[in-house]
Design a protein around this motif. Sequence first.
Motif, PDB file in Angstrom:
ATOM      1  N   GLU A  98      34.182  26.518  39.465  1.00 20.73           N
ATOM      2  CA  GLU A  98      33.144  27.297  38.060  1.00 20.73           C
ATOM      3  C   GLU A  98      33.811  28.116  38.014  1.00 20.73           C
ATOM      4  O   GLU A  98      34.297  29.229  39.628  1.00 20.73           O
ATOM      5  N   PHE A  99      34.221  28.997  37.774  1.00 20.84           N
ATOM      6  CA  PHE A  99      34.203  30.346  36.820  1.00 20.84           C
ATOM      7  C   PHE A  99      33.803  31.787  36.338  1.00 20.84           C
ATOM      8  O   PHE A  99      33.612  31.414  34.943  1.00 20.84           O
ATOM      9  N   LEU A 100      33.311  32.883  36.750  1.00 18.80           N
ATOM     10  CA  LEU A 100      32.126  33.068  36.064  1.00 18.80           C
ATOM     11  C   LEU A 100      32.095  34.317  36.393  1.00 18.80           C
ATOM     12  O   LEU A 100      33.163  35.139  36.509  1.00 18.80           O
ATOM     13  N   LEU A 101      31.603  35.310  34.649  1.00 16.98           N
ATOM     14  CA  LEU A 101      32.268  36.714  34.711  1.00 16.98           C
ATOM     15  C   LEU A 101      31.073  37.498  34.526  1.00 16.98           C
ATOM     16  O   LEU A 101      29.621  37.664  34.220  1.00 16.98           O
TER      17      LEU A 101
ATOM     18  N   GLU B 299      31.638  31.369  46.642  1.00 14.82           N
ATOM     19  CA  GLU B 299      32.333  31.421  47.397  1.00 14.82           C
ATOM     20  C   GLU B 299      33.265  32.625  47.315  1.00 14.82           C
ATOM     21  O   GLU B 299      33.988  32.857  48.544  1.00 14.82           O
ATOM     22  N   VAL B 300      34.612  32.840  46.500  1.00 16.33           N
ATOM     23  CA  VAL B 300      34.815  33.927  45.592  1.00 16.33           C
ATOM     24  C   VAL B 300      34.630  34.956  44.984  1.00 16.33           C
ATOM     25  O   VAL B 300      34.198  34.637  43.713  1.00 16.33           O
TER      26      VAL B 300
ATOM     27  N   ARG C 147      34.914  35.363  50.191  1.00 18.81           N
ATOM     28  CA  ARG C 147      35.720  35.350  50.885  1.00 18.81           C
ATOM     29  C   ARG C 147      36.281  36.783  49.469  1.00 18.81           C
ATOM     30  O   ARG C 147      35.798  36.487  47.840  1.00 18.81           O
ATOM     31  N   VAL C 148      35.856  37.961  49.511  1.00 19.34           N
ATOM     32  CA  VAL C 148      36.306  38.939  48.259  1.00 19.34           C
ATOM     33  C   VAL C 148      37.823  39.326  48.346  1.00 19.34           C
ATOM     34  O   VAL C 148      38.167  39.535  48.770  1.00 19.34           O
ATOM     35  N   VAL C 149      38.337  39.468  47.089  1.00 21.28           N
ATOM     36  CA  VAL C 149      40.088  39.608  47.414  1.00 21.28           C
ATOM     37  C   VAL C 149      39.976  40.545  46.307  1.00 21.28           C
ATOM     38  O   VAL C 149      39.479  40.600  45.018  1.00 21.28           O
TER      39      VAL C 149
ATOM     40  N   VAL D 139      42.051  29.498  44.302  1.00 23.07           N
ATOM     41  CA  VAL D 139      40.264  29.553  44.315  1.00 23.07           C
ATOM     42  C   VAL D 139      39.656  28.292  44.841  1.00 23.07           C
ATOM     43  O   VAL D 139      40.127  27.130  44.811  1.00 23.07           O
ATOM     44  N   THR D 140      38.612  28.493  45.938  1.00 19.72           N
ATOM     45  CA  THR D 140      38.180  27.342  45.892  1.00 19.72           C
ATOM     46  C   THR D 140      36.338  26.523  45.940  1.00 19.72           C
ATOM     47  O   THR D 140      36.504  25.882  46.971  1.00 19.72           O
ATOM     48  N   GLY D 141      36.150  27.846  45.821  1.00 25.70           N
ATOM     49  CA  GLY D 141      34.918  27.235  45.150  1.00 25.70           C
ATOM     50  C   GLY D 141      34.957  28.253  43.622  1.00 25.70           C
ATOM     51  O   GLY D 141      35.536  28.594  43.542  1.00 25.70           O
ATOM     52  N   PRO D 142      32.824  28.329  44.247  1.00 30.43           N
ATOM     53  CA  PRO D 142      32.448  28.841  42.843  1.00 30.43           C
ATOM     54  C   PRO D 142      32.886  30.363  42.661  1.00 30.43           C
ATOM     55  O   PRO D 142      32.543  31.169  43.837  1.00 30.43           O
ATOM     56  N   THR D 143      33.714  31.304  41.866  1.00 32.60           N
ATOM     57  CA  THR D 143      34.256  32.389  41.841  1.00 32.60           C
ATOM     58  C   THR D 143      34.018  33.078  40.342  1.00 32.60           C
ATOM     59  O   THR D 143      33.420  32.768  39.755  1.00 32.60           O
ATOM     60  N   ALA D 144      33.336  34.071  40.500  1.00 29.23           N
ATOM     61  CA  ALA D 144      33.239  35.450  40.294  1.00 29.23           C
ATOM     62  C   ALA D 144      34.351  36.500  40.271  1.00 29.23           C
ATOM     63  O   ALA D 144      34.825  37.068  41.250  1.00 29.23           O
TER      64      ALA D 144
END
Length: 335
Positions: A37-40, A168-169, A195-197, A292-297
Amino acid sequence: MRPVLADVYAAAQVIAGIADATPLVPSPHMTDVAGQEFLLKLENMQPIGAFKLRGALNAVAGVKEASGVTCCSTGNHGRGVAYAARARGIRAVICMSELVPQAKVDGIRALGAEVRIAGRSQDDAQAEAQRLVAEEGLTEISPFDDPRVIAGQGTIGLEIMAARPDTEVLLVPLSGGGLAAGVAMAAKAIKPSIRVVGISMDRGAAMYESIRAGHPVEIEEVPSLADSLGGGIGMQNRLSFPMCRDFLDEVVLVSEEEIYHAMQVLYYEDRIVAEGACVVGLAAVLSGKVKVTGPTATIVTGRNLDMEMFTRIVTGQDVKLGDVTVKGQPYRGRA
Ligand SMILES: *Cc1c(COP(=O)(O)O)cnc(C)c1O
Protein backbone atom coordinates in the motif's frame (compact mmCIF):
# COMPACT_ATOMS: atom_id res chain seq x y z
CA MET A 1 18.53 22.43 21.76
CA ARG A 2 17.26 19.49 19.74
CA PRO A 3 13.49 19.49 19.45
CA VAL A 4 11.72 16.42 20.87
CA LEU A 5 8.26 14.89 20.42
CA ALA A 6 6.71 17.28 22.99
CA ASP A 7 7.84 20.23 20.83
CA VAL A 8 6.10 18.69 17.83
CA TYR A 9 2.86 18.35 19.79
CA ALA A 10 3.23 22.00 20.88
CA ALA A 11 3.79 23.02 17.23
CA ALA A 12 0.63 21.16 16.26
CA GLN A 13 -1.31 23.47 18.62
CA VAL A 14 0.27 26.58 17.07
CA ILE A 15 -0.53 25.64 13.48
CA ALA A 16 -3.95 24.10 14.17
CA GLY A 17 -6.60 25.26 11.75
CA ILE A 18 -4.13 26.93 9.40
CA ALA A 19 -1.63 24.33 8.18
CA ASP A 20 -2.71 21.02 9.65
CA ALA A 21 -4.63 17.99 8.49
CA THR A 22 -3.80 17.62 4.81
CA PRO A 23 -5.22 14.45 3.22
CA LEU A 24 -3.32 11.15 3.20
CA VAL A 25 -4.58 9.37 0.09
CA PRO A 26 -3.79 6.03 -1.54
CA SER A 27 -2.09 5.90 -4.93
CA PRO A 28 -3.48 2.81 -6.69
CA HIS A 29 -0.80 2.92 -9.39
CA MET A 30 2.12 3.24 -6.98
CA THR A 31 0.57 0.54 -4.78
CA ASP A 32 0.65 -1.70 -7.83
CA VAL A 33 4.29 -0.82 -8.59
CA ALA A 34 5.49 -1.13 -4.99
CA GLY A 35 3.53 -4.28 -4.17
CA GLN A 36 2.59 -2.57 -0.90
CA GLU A 37 0.00 0.00 0.00
CA PHE A 38 1.44 3.37 -1.08
CA LEU A 39 0.09 6.59 0.43
CA LEU A 40 0.55 10.24 -0.54
CA LYS A 41 0.52 13.00 2.11
CA LEU A 42 -0.76 15.95 0.12
CA GLU A 43 1.19 18.95 1.41
CA ASN A 44 0.76 20.50 -2.04
CA MET A 45 -2.72 21.44 -0.75
CA GLN A 46 -1.41 23.83 1.94
CA PRO A 47 -2.54 27.48 1.64
CA ILE A 48 0.92 28.45 0.30
CA GLY A 49 1.19 25.29 -1.82
CA ALA A 50 3.89 23.66 0.33
CA PHE A 51 4.50 22.10 3.75
CA LYS A 52 6.91 24.87 4.77
CA LEU A 53 3.99 26.84 6.19
CA ARG A 54 4.09 24.50 9.20
CA GLY A 55 7.62 25.33 10.30
CA ALA A 56 7.27 28.99 9.36
CA LEU A 57 4.09 29.50 11.41
CA ASN A 58 5.67 27.82 14.42
CA ALA A 59 8.90 29.83 14.13
CA VAL A 60 7.29 33.22 13.47
CA ALA A 61 4.96 32.62 16.45
CA GLY A 62 8.07 32.28 18.62
CA VAL A 63 9.67 35.56 17.53
CA LYS A 64 9.52 38.21 20.26
CA GLU A 65 8.09 41.52 19.10
CA ALA A 66 10.81 42.58 16.69
CA SER A 67 11.29 44.87 13.75
CA GLY A 68 10.54 41.93 11.50
CA VAL A 69 11.82 38.64 10.14
CA THR A 70 14.13 37.60 7.32
CA CYS A 71 15.26 34.34 5.78
CA CYS A 72 17.04 32.84 2.84
CA SER A 73 14.97 30.45 0.77
CA THR A 74 14.75 28.35 -2.38
CA GLY A 75 11.21 29.74 -2.55
CA ASN A 76 8.78 27.80 -0.40
CA HIS A 77 10.21 28.67 3.01
CA GLY A 78 10.13 32.34 2.02
CA ARG A 79 6.51 31.96 1.05
CA GLY A 80 5.73 30.35 4.40
CA VAL A 81 7.54 33.07 6.34
CA ALA A 82 5.82 35.78 4.26
CA TYR A 83 2.42 34.23 5.01
CA ALA A 84 3.12 33.83 8.73
CA ALA A 85 4.55 37.36 9.05
CA ARG A 86 1.55 38.88 7.30
CA ALA A 87 -0.76 37.00 9.67
CA ARG A 88 1.14 38.54 12.61
CA GLY A 89 1.39 41.97 10.98
CA ILE A 90 5.19 42.11 10.97
CA ARG A 91 7.69 42.92 8.22
CA ALA A 92 9.27 40.08 6.20
CA VAL A 93 12.29 40.33 3.88
CA ILE A 94 12.95 37.18 1.85
CA CYS A 95 16.43 36.64 0.36
CA MET A 96 16.79 34.34 -2.65
CA SER A 97 19.33 33.56 -5.34
CA GLU A 98 18.89 33.97 -9.09
CA LEU A 99 18.27 30.19 -9.35
CA VAL A 100 14.82 30.53 -7.77
CA PRO A 101 12.01 30.22 -10.38
CA GLN A 102 10.09 33.43 -11.11
CA ALA A 103 6.78 31.78 -10.12
CA LYS A 104 8.07 31.46 -6.57
CA VAL A 105 9.35 35.05 -6.43
CA ASP A 106 5.97 36.32 -7.63
CA GLY A 107 4.12 34.22 -5.05
CA ILE A 108 6.16 35.74 -2.23
CA ARG A 109 5.67 39.34 -3.43
CA ALA A 110 1.93 38.69 -3.67
CA LEU A 111 1.92 37.99 0.08
CA GLY A 112 3.30 41.48 0.74
CA ALA A 113 6.87 40.51 1.62
CA GLU A 114 9.96 42.34 0.36
CA VAL A 115 12.20 40.26 -1.91
CA ARG A 116 15.99 40.55 -2.26
CA ILE A 117 17.67 38.64 -5.08
CA ALA A 118 21.31 38.07 -4.09
CA GLY A 119 23.88 36.08 -6.06
CA ARG A 120 23.70 32.63 -7.60
CA SER A 121 23.49 30.33 -4.59
CA GLN A 122 21.72 29.76 -1.30
CA ASP A 123 24.95 30.78 0.43
CA ASP A 124 24.79 34.21 -1.25
CA ALA A 125 21.14 34.57 -0.21
CA GLN A 126 22.01 33.61 3.34
CA ALA A 127 24.80 36.21 3.48
CA GLU A 128 22.23 38.86 2.53
CA ALA A 129 19.85 37.66 5.29
CA GLN A 130 22.68 37.91 7.83
CA ARG A 131 23.48 41.42 6.67
CA LEU A 132 19.83 42.38 7.32
CA VAL A 133 20.05 40.91 10.81
CA ALA A 134 23.16 42.96 11.57
CA GLU A 135 22.08 46.21 9.92
CA GLU A 136 18.30 46.32 10.32
CA GLY A 137 17.71 44.23 13.44
CA LEU A 138 15.55 41.64 11.71
CA THR A 139 15.25 38.13 13.18
CA GLU A 140 16.49 35.37 10.86
CA ILE A 141 14.48 32.19 10.49
CA SER A 142 16.55 29.36 9.03
CA PRO A 143 14.70 27.24 6.45
CA PHE A 144 15.82 24.02 8.18
CA ASP A 145 18.30 24.53 11.02
CA ASP A 146 15.90 25.92 13.61
CA PRO A 147 14.24 23.92 16.42
CA ARG A 148 10.82 25.48 15.88
CA VAL A 149 10.97 24.95 12.11
CA ILE A 150 11.95 21.29 12.62
CA ALA A 151 9.16 20.80 15.18
CA GLY A 152 6.66 22.41 12.79
CA GLN A 153 7.62 20.12 9.91
CA GLY A 154 7.48 17.19 12.35
CA THR A 155 3.71 17.65 12.64
CA ILE A 156 3.46 15.88 9.27
CA GLY A 157 4.89 12.81 10.99
CA LEU A 158 2.30 13.07 13.77
CA GLU A 159 -0.55 13.26 11.28
CA ILE A 160 0.67 10.29 9.22
CA MET A 161 1.14 8.13 12.32
CA ALA A 162 -2.24 9.13 13.73
CA ALA A 163 -4.03 8.35 10.46
CA ARG A 164 -2.10 5.16 9.70
CA PRO A 165 -0.29 3.66 12.71
CA ASP A 166 0.49 0.62 10.54
CA THR A 167 2.83 2.66 8.29
CA GLU A 168 6.18 0.87 8.04
CA VAL A 169 8.16 3.03 5.62
CA LEU A 170 8.34 6.82 5.21
CA LEU A 171 9.96 8.25 2.07
CA VAL A 172 10.92 11.87 2.75
CA PRO A 173 12.29 14.42 0.24
CA LEU A 174 15.59 15.69 1.66
CA SER A 175 17.42 18.98 1.22
CA GLY A 176 18.50 21.00 4.28
CA GLY A 177 16.84 18.30 6.35
CA GLY A 178 14.35 20.25 8.47
CA LEU A 179 11.51 18.16 7.09
CA ALA A 180 13.28 14.81 7.40
CA ALA A 181 14.66 15.64 10.87
CA GLY A 182 11.24 16.58 12.24
CA VAL A 183 9.26 13.82 10.56
CA ALA A 184 11.78 11.06 11.39
CA MET A 185 12.18 12.19 15.00
CA ALA A 186 8.41 12.35 15.59
CA ALA A 187 7.59 9.12 13.75
CA LYS A 188 10.33 7.14 15.51
CA ALA A 189 9.35 8.51 18.92
CA ILE A 190 5.86 7.14 18.24
CA LYS A 191 6.94 3.93 16.46
CA PRO A 192 10.62 3.05 16.86
CA SER A 193 10.49 0.27 14.24
CA ILE A 194 9.48 2.58 11.37
CA ARG A 195 12.00 2.92 8.54
CA VAL A 196 12.60 6.47 7.33
CA VAL A 197 14.42 7.04 4.04
CA GLY A 198 15.62 10.47 2.91
CA ILE A 199 15.71 11.07 -0.84
CA SER A 200 17.63 13.72 -2.78
CA MET A 201 18.56 14.37 -6.40
CA ASP A 202 21.97 13.02 -7.39
CA ARG A 203 23.37 16.43 -8.37
CA GLY A 204 24.24 18.61 -5.38
CA ALA A 205 22.95 16.36 -2.57
CA ALA A 206 24.38 18.27 0.38
CA MET A 207 22.96 16.21 3.26
CA TYR A 208 23.93 12.91 1.63
CA GLU A 209 27.53 14.05 1.15
CA SER A 210 27.65 15.51 4.67
CA ILE A 211 26.41 12.31 6.33
CA ARG A 212 28.99 10.32 4.35
CA ALA A 213 31.76 12.71 5.38
CA GLY A 214 30.62 12.83 9.01
CA HIS A 215 30.41 16.63 8.99
CA PRO A 216 28.73 19.37 6.91
CA VAL A 217 30.39 19.73 3.51
CA GLU A 218 29.95 22.31 0.76
CA ILE A 219 28.51 21.21 -2.53
CA GLU A 220 28.25 22.92 -5.86
CA GLU A 221 24.69 24.07 -6.44
CA VAL A 222 23.37 23.27 -9.93
CA PRO A 223 19.93 23.66 -11.52
CA SER A 224 17.64 20.65 -10.96
CA LEU A 225 14.06 19.63 -11.71
CA ALA A 226 13.89 19.35 -7.91
CA ASP A 227 14.78 23.03 -7.43
CA SER A 228 13.32 23.03 -3.90
CA LEU A 229 15.98 20.50 -2.90
CA GLY A 230 18.89 22.74 -3.93
CA GLY A 231 21.39 24.43 -1.64
CA GLY A 232 23.80 23.48 1.10
CA ILE A 233 23.09 22.56 4.72
CA GLY A 234 25.25 25.35 6.19
CA MET A 235 28.78 24.73 7.43
CA GLN A 236 27.68 25.73 10.95
CA ASN A 237 24.69 23.36 10.95
CA ARG A 238 23.64 22.63 14.54
CA LEU A 239 20.43 20.60 14.37
CA SER A 240 19.19 19.24 11.05
CA PHE A 241 22.53 17.56 10.23
CA PRO A 242 22.94 15.60 13.49
CA MET A 243 19.23 14.74 13.54
CA CYS A 244 19.21 13.44 9.94
CA ARG A 245 22.42 11.50 10.67
CA ASP A 246 20.83 9.90 13.74
CA PHE A 247 17.23 9.36 12.62
CA LEU A 248 17.41 8.49 8.91
CA ASP A 249 17.91 4.81 8.12
CA GLU A 250 19.40 5.66 4.75
CA VAL A 251 19.62 8.35 2.09
CA VAL A 252 18.95 7.48 -1.55
CA LEU A 253 19.71 9.59 -4.64
CA VAL A 254 17.64 9.79 -7.82
CA SER A 255 18.58 11.17 -11.24
CA GLU A 256 16.97 14.02 -13.19
CA GLU A 257 15.57 11.46 -15.66
CA GLU A 258 13.98 9.52 -12.78
CA ILE A 259 12.48 12.74 -11.38
CA TYR A 260 11.15 13.66 -14.83
CA HIS A 261 9.46 10.27 -15.19
CA ALA A 262 8.02 10.37 -11.65
CA MET A 263 6.48 13.80 -12.32
CA GLN A 264 4.71 12.25 -15.31
CA VAL A 265 3.57 9.28 -13.22
CA LEU A 266 2.09 11.47 -10.46
CA TYR A 267 0.35 13.64 -13.06
CA TYR A 268 -1.05 10.92 -15.34
CA GLU A 269 -1.78 8.24 -12.75
CA ASP A 270 -2.88 10.31 -9.74
CA ARG A 271 -3.74 13.57 -11.55
CA ILE A 272 -1.59 15.57 -9.15
CA VAL A 273 0.42 18.64 -10.14
CA ALA A 274 3.56 18.71 -8.01
CA GLU A 275 7.13 19.99 -8.02
CA GLY A 276 10.12 17.81 -8.91
CA ALA A 277 11.14 17.87 -5.24
CA CYS A 278 7.90 16.09 -4.30
CA VAL A 279 8.21 13.08 -6.50
CA VAL A 280 11.63 11.84 -5.39
CA GLY A 281 9.92 9.30 -3.10
CA LEU A 282 8.00 7.91 -6.06
CA ALA A 283 11.14 8.04 -8.21
CA ALA A 284 13.07 5.96 -5.67
CA VAL A 285 10.44 3.20 -5.81
CA LEU A 286 9.82 3.41 -9.58
CA SER A 287 13.57 3.05 -10.22
CA GLY A 288 13.87 0.08 -7.86
CA LYS A 289 16.38 1.96 -5.68
CA VAL A 290 14.13 1.53 -2.64
CA LYS A 291 12.27 -1.70 -1.90
CA VAL A 292 9.41 -1.28 0.55
CA THR A 293 8.25 -3.94 2.97
CA GLY A 294 4.87 -2.71 4.23
CA PRO A 295 2.47 0.23 4.08
CA THR A 296 4.50 3.16 2.75
CA ALA A 297 3.86 6.91 2.79
CA THR A 298 5.64 9.68 0.94
CA ILE A 299 5.18 13.42 1.32
CA VAL A 300 4.07 15.36 -1.76
CA THR A 301 5.79 18.45 -0.44
CA GLY A 302 4.61 21.26 -2.73
CA ARG A 303 3.08 22.45 -5.99
CA ASN A 304 4.82 25.77 -6.65
CA LEU A 305 6.31 24.92 -9.99
CA ASP A 306 7.03 26.75 -13.17
CA MET A 307 4.03 25.87 -15.34
CA GLU A 308 5.93 26.27 -18.59
CA MET A 309 8.49 23.70 -17.53
CA PHE A 310 5.77 21.42 -16.15
CA THR A 311 3.93 21.55 -19.49
CA ARG A 312 7.13 20.50 -21.26
CA ILE A 313 7.46 17.53 -18.92
CA VAL A 314 3.90 16.23 -19.20
CA THR A 315 4.07 16.56 -22.98
CA GLY A 316 7.36 14.67 -23.11
CA GLN A 317 9.67 17.45 -24.33
CA ASP A 318 13.34 17.96 -23.46
CA VAL A 319 14.09 20.25 -20.51
CA LYS A 320 17.27 22.32 -20.31
CA LEU A 321 18.82 22.73 -16.85
CA GLY A 322 21.82 25.02 -17.13
CA ASP A 323 24.28 23.12 -19.29
CA VAL A 324 22.57 19.71 -19.12
CA THR A 325 19.49 18.58 -21.03
CA VAL A 326 17.03 16.09 -19.57
CA LYS A 327 15.89 14.04 -22.54
CA GLY A 328 12.11 14.07 -22.83
CA GLN A 329 9.85 11.10 -23.45
CA PRO A 330 6.07 11.01 -23.72
CA TYR A 331 4.42 9.14 -20.85
CA ARG A 332 3.70 5.56 -21.85
CA GLY A 333 2.44 4.01 -18.66
CA ARG A 334 4.69 2.01 -16.45
CA ALA A 335 8.34 2.20 -17.60
C1 LIG B 1 12.05 22.76 1.37
C2 LIG B 1 11.44 21.72 0.54
C3 LIG B 1 11.85 20.37 0.62
C4 LIG B 1 12.99 19.91 1.51
O1 LIG B 1 12.88 20.27 2.86
P1 LIG B 1 14.18 20.39 3.78
O2 LIG B 1 13.67 20.66 5.14
O3 LIG B 1 15.02 21.51 3.25
O4 LIG B 1 14.93 19.09 3.68
C5 LIG B 1 11.17 19.45 -0.15
N1 LIG B 1 10.18 19.79 -1.00
C6 LIG B 1 9.76 21.08 -1.11
C7 LIG B 1 8.65 21.39 -2.06
C8 LIG B 1 10.37 22.08 -0.35
O5 LIG B 1 9.95 23.34 -0.48
